[in-house]
Structures are given as C-alpha cells and as structure tokens.
Design a protein around this motif. Structure first.
Motif, PDB file in Angstrom:
ATOM      1  N   ARG A 142       0.849  -1.186   0.000  1.00  0.00           N
ATOM      2  CA  ARG A 142       0.000   0.000   0.000  1.00  0.00           C
ATOM      3  C   ARG A 142       0.882   1.232   0.000  1.00  0.00           C
ATOM      4  NH1 ARG A 142      -3.692  -3.062   3.493  1.00  0.00           N
ATOM      5  NH2 ARG A 142      -5.716  -3.182   2.415  1.00  0.00           N
ATOM      6  N   SER A 143       0.539   2.195  -0.867  1.00  0.00           N
ATOM      7  CA  SER A 143       1.288   3.447  -0.915  1.00  0.00           C
ATOM      8  C   SER A 143       0.330   4.556  -1.301  1.00  0.00           C
ATOM      9  CB  SER A 143       2.431   3.359  -1.932  1.00  0.00           C
ATOM     10  OG  SER A 143       3.113   4.592  -2.036  1.00  0.00           O
ATOM     11  N   GLY A 144       0.002   5.429  -0.351  1.00  0.00           N
ATOM     12  CA  GLY A 144      -0.927   6.512  -0.632  1.00  0.00           C
ATOM     13  C   GLY A 144      -2.267   5.977  -1.085  1.00  0.00           C
ATOM     14  N   THR A 145      -2.657   6.334  -2.313  1.00  0.00           N
ATOM     15  CA  THR A 145      -3.954   5.912  -2.831  1.00  0.00           C
ATOM     16  C   THR A 145      -3.844   4.657  -3.699  1.00  0.00           C
ATOM     17  OG1 THR A 145      -3.701   7.355  -4.777  1.00  0.00           O
ATOM     18  CG2 THR A 145      -4.814   8.275  -2.825  1.00  0.00           C
ATOM     19  N   VAL A 146      -2.693   3.991  -3.693  1.00  0.00           N
ATOM     20  CA  VAL A 146      -2.480   2.809  -4.526  1.00  0.00           C
ATOM     21  C   VAL A 146      -2.369   1.566  -3.652  1.00  0.00           C
ATOM     22  CG1 VAL A 146      -1.017   1.699  -6.252  1.00  0.00           C
ATOM     23  CG2 VAL A 146      -1.300   4.187  -6.273  1.00  0.00           C
ATOM     24  N   ASP A 147      -3.214   0.585  -3.933  1.00  0.00           N
ATOM     25  CA  ASP A 147      -3.122  -0.726  -3.298  1.00  0.00           C
ATOM     26  C   ASP A 147      -2.668  -1.736  -4.340  1.00  0.00           C
ATOM     27  OD1 ASP A 147      -4.010   0.318  -0.939  1.00  0.00           O
ATOM     28  OD2 ASP A 147      -5.970  -0.630  -0.985  1.00  0.00           O
ATOM     29  N   VAL A 148      -1.728  -2.590  -3.956  1.00  0.00           N
ATOM     30  CA  VAL A 148      -1.207  -3.603  -4.868  1.00  0.00           C
ATOM     31  C   VAL A 148      -1.530  -4.982  -4.301  1.00  0.00           C
ATOM     32  CG1 VAL A 148       0.810  -4.489  -6.093  1.00  0.00           C
ATOM     33  CG2 VAL A 148       0.690  -2.056  -5.490  1.00  0.00           C
TER      34      VAL A 148
END
Length: 289
Positions: A142-148
């Motif tokens: 997870r990074s800011g508004t990005v989920d992987v």
C-alpha cells in the motif's frame, strides 16, 4: 487523467528490433511503479522522460532472465542519478526474491570505486519486500492511494510466478507477467479497467515445433474468451510470441483474441504504448482494434 499504463518493453527472450524486454510502467500522479525490468528498461524510461529515482516501486513477476536482466541497471542508474534511499522491490518468496537480494553482488568493485570517487554517502540498496503467492488475490503493498495485490499464476515449471493488480483512485490495472490463461488471472482481473497480458500465438509455435514455449504461455484465442468473461474494459497485449515484425503480423494477434469473443477495447502493444486508466482513447501508435 492522473493514472496511465505504459509498456516499456513488449519483447521476449529473442531480440526483435524495436521491442525491449518485458516491462510495464504505472504512473499515478507523481508516483510510479515498474513491473519487471527486461532489456532496455532504463533507456525506455529515459525516452519517456523519467529518471530512475522517480520509480517508487519495482514489482517482479518471476525469475526468467528476460524479465530481470535490466534490474541491476535500474538500481545502479538510480543511485548514480543521486537517489540514495533503498528502492522498494516486491518479489514472490523463492527464486525471484533470491535473485533480487543478490542482484548487486557482481557490482561490488564498481560500487566501491564510484562511492569513493564520487563521494556518495551510501552504496545502492534495495528494500526487498517478499510474500508467499496464493491462488486468491492478496494485498502485498500500500502506498498513498495505490493498493497492490498479487496472485499466483500458471507458468509451470517456473516456481512462484505472480500477476499484480494496482487499484488506484482512477481505476484498476492488472499486469499478468508470464502465464497460461488461468482462473487465477481471471479472478484478479474481474472488472478491471486495463489488463496488460502476455499473448502467444500457440498454433504458430506448435506448427514450428515449439510446443515447450506454447505450453506455458497464454494462447490468444483463450485469452479473448477469458478477458470477455472477466469483463475487462481494455486489454493490452504484450510479451508477443512470436515477436511480430510487421503490422500485419501484429494485427493477427488482435484477430485471434477477437475470435475468442473479446468485445472491449483491444491494443496490440508496442514499446511506449500508453493507456489512460479511464474511458479515454488510447494514446499510442499501437494497433488498436
């Protein structure tokens, strides 16, 4: 749109003029992630106006050389360009993670002399984040508004190969890595805005006696069936096998996917093909059907 997907390489282990090794760039505002780093990745990024320090995450799908051969160049160039914080790297536990941890070992002497001569405060480093692949999608970053999230795919006999899904504020993107068409990818890609998927004309390869290649890559017709069933909005073909050298050969990939029933937007990828994660038209010279 803030989020775009760009193919940094659409080739395979066999070199084809104009097609760098496999790689996909996701740009979401100021944040960027690179999936795999095949031959020529750093040059492709430079052609796109990106410096290596702008890459905030490197996600590796598996340990085949054509997907990893430019990884050291990416890490070292990032360091030479003045970024001294470790590069976050996502890798499935096993051979891919082992490769990532050892990727700089052969460059110790170069790193030592550059550190001393250039006054660099620290050597290049990687922050390798590993996970155990599963048959159901699992969040791995997870990074800011990005989920992987990631899922195990079917690239046997290669161990622990994975696909990745990036969920952003603009929509969702899946990058397949190398795999046969499989239920795991279909689950990961259900309803996505963009699916970047390898494509293999297995009939052609089998006719050439290349069954060992066709056996563990994604048949174009089967891919069309799966992408339609999953409700994919835009399907982008990459890692094209056999590598097309003419527009007619590239168009045949699209024809076979359509034969499988895919009705969404379809792009036969070229290096630098860029797709917005939205309903906007594709911006590239790629073959669009």
């Amino acid at each position: 749109m803030d989020t775009t997907v760009t193919l940094t390489g659409t080739g395979t282990p066999l070199p084809v003029p104009g097609r760098a090794g496999p790689g996909t760039l996701l740009r979401c505002g100021e944040w960027a992630a690179q999936v795999d780093a095949g031959r020529g990745t750093v040059l492709r990024l430079a052609e796109l106006g990106l410096r290596c320090p702008q890459i905030g995450l490197l996600a590796l799908t598996h340990y085949h050389s054509d997907h990893l051969v430019d990884m050291a160049d990416l890490v070292l160039t990032r360091w030479v360009q003045g970024e001294f914080d470790p590069l976050p790297v996502l890798a499935p536990e096993g051979p891919t993670a082992r490769f990532a941890r050892r990727v700089l070992d052969n460059w110790e002497d170069d790193i030592a002399v550059r550190s001393h001569h250039g006054g660099r405060p620290t050597p290049p480093a990687l922050d390798v984040r590993t996970f155990t692949p599963t048959e159901t999608p699992t969040t791995v970053w997870r990074s800011g508004t990005v989920d992987v999230s990631a899922v195990a795919v079917r690239h046997e006999p290669v161990e622990d190969a994975v696909a990745y899904r990036f969920d952003t504020s603009d929509g969702a993107v899946v990058v397949s890595g190398d795999t046969r068409v499989c239920a795991e990818i279909e689950q990961l890609a259900r309803g996505v805005d963009v699916l970047v998927h390898e494509a293999c004309r297995t009939e052609v390869l089998r006719a050439r006696g290349k069954d060992f290649i066709a056996d563990y890559h994604a048949d174009t017709v089967e891919l069309g069936v799966m992408a339609e069933r999953a409700g994919v909005a835009t399907l982008v073909l990459t890692h094209l096998e056999p590598g097309p050298t003419t527009g007619d050969e590239a168009n045949t990939f699209a024809e076979e996917v359509r034969r499988g029933g895919f009705s969404g937007q379809l792009v036969v990828g070229e290096d630098h093909t860029t797709v917005p994660v939205s309903s906007e038209p594709v911006s590239s010279t790629a073959a669009v059907d």
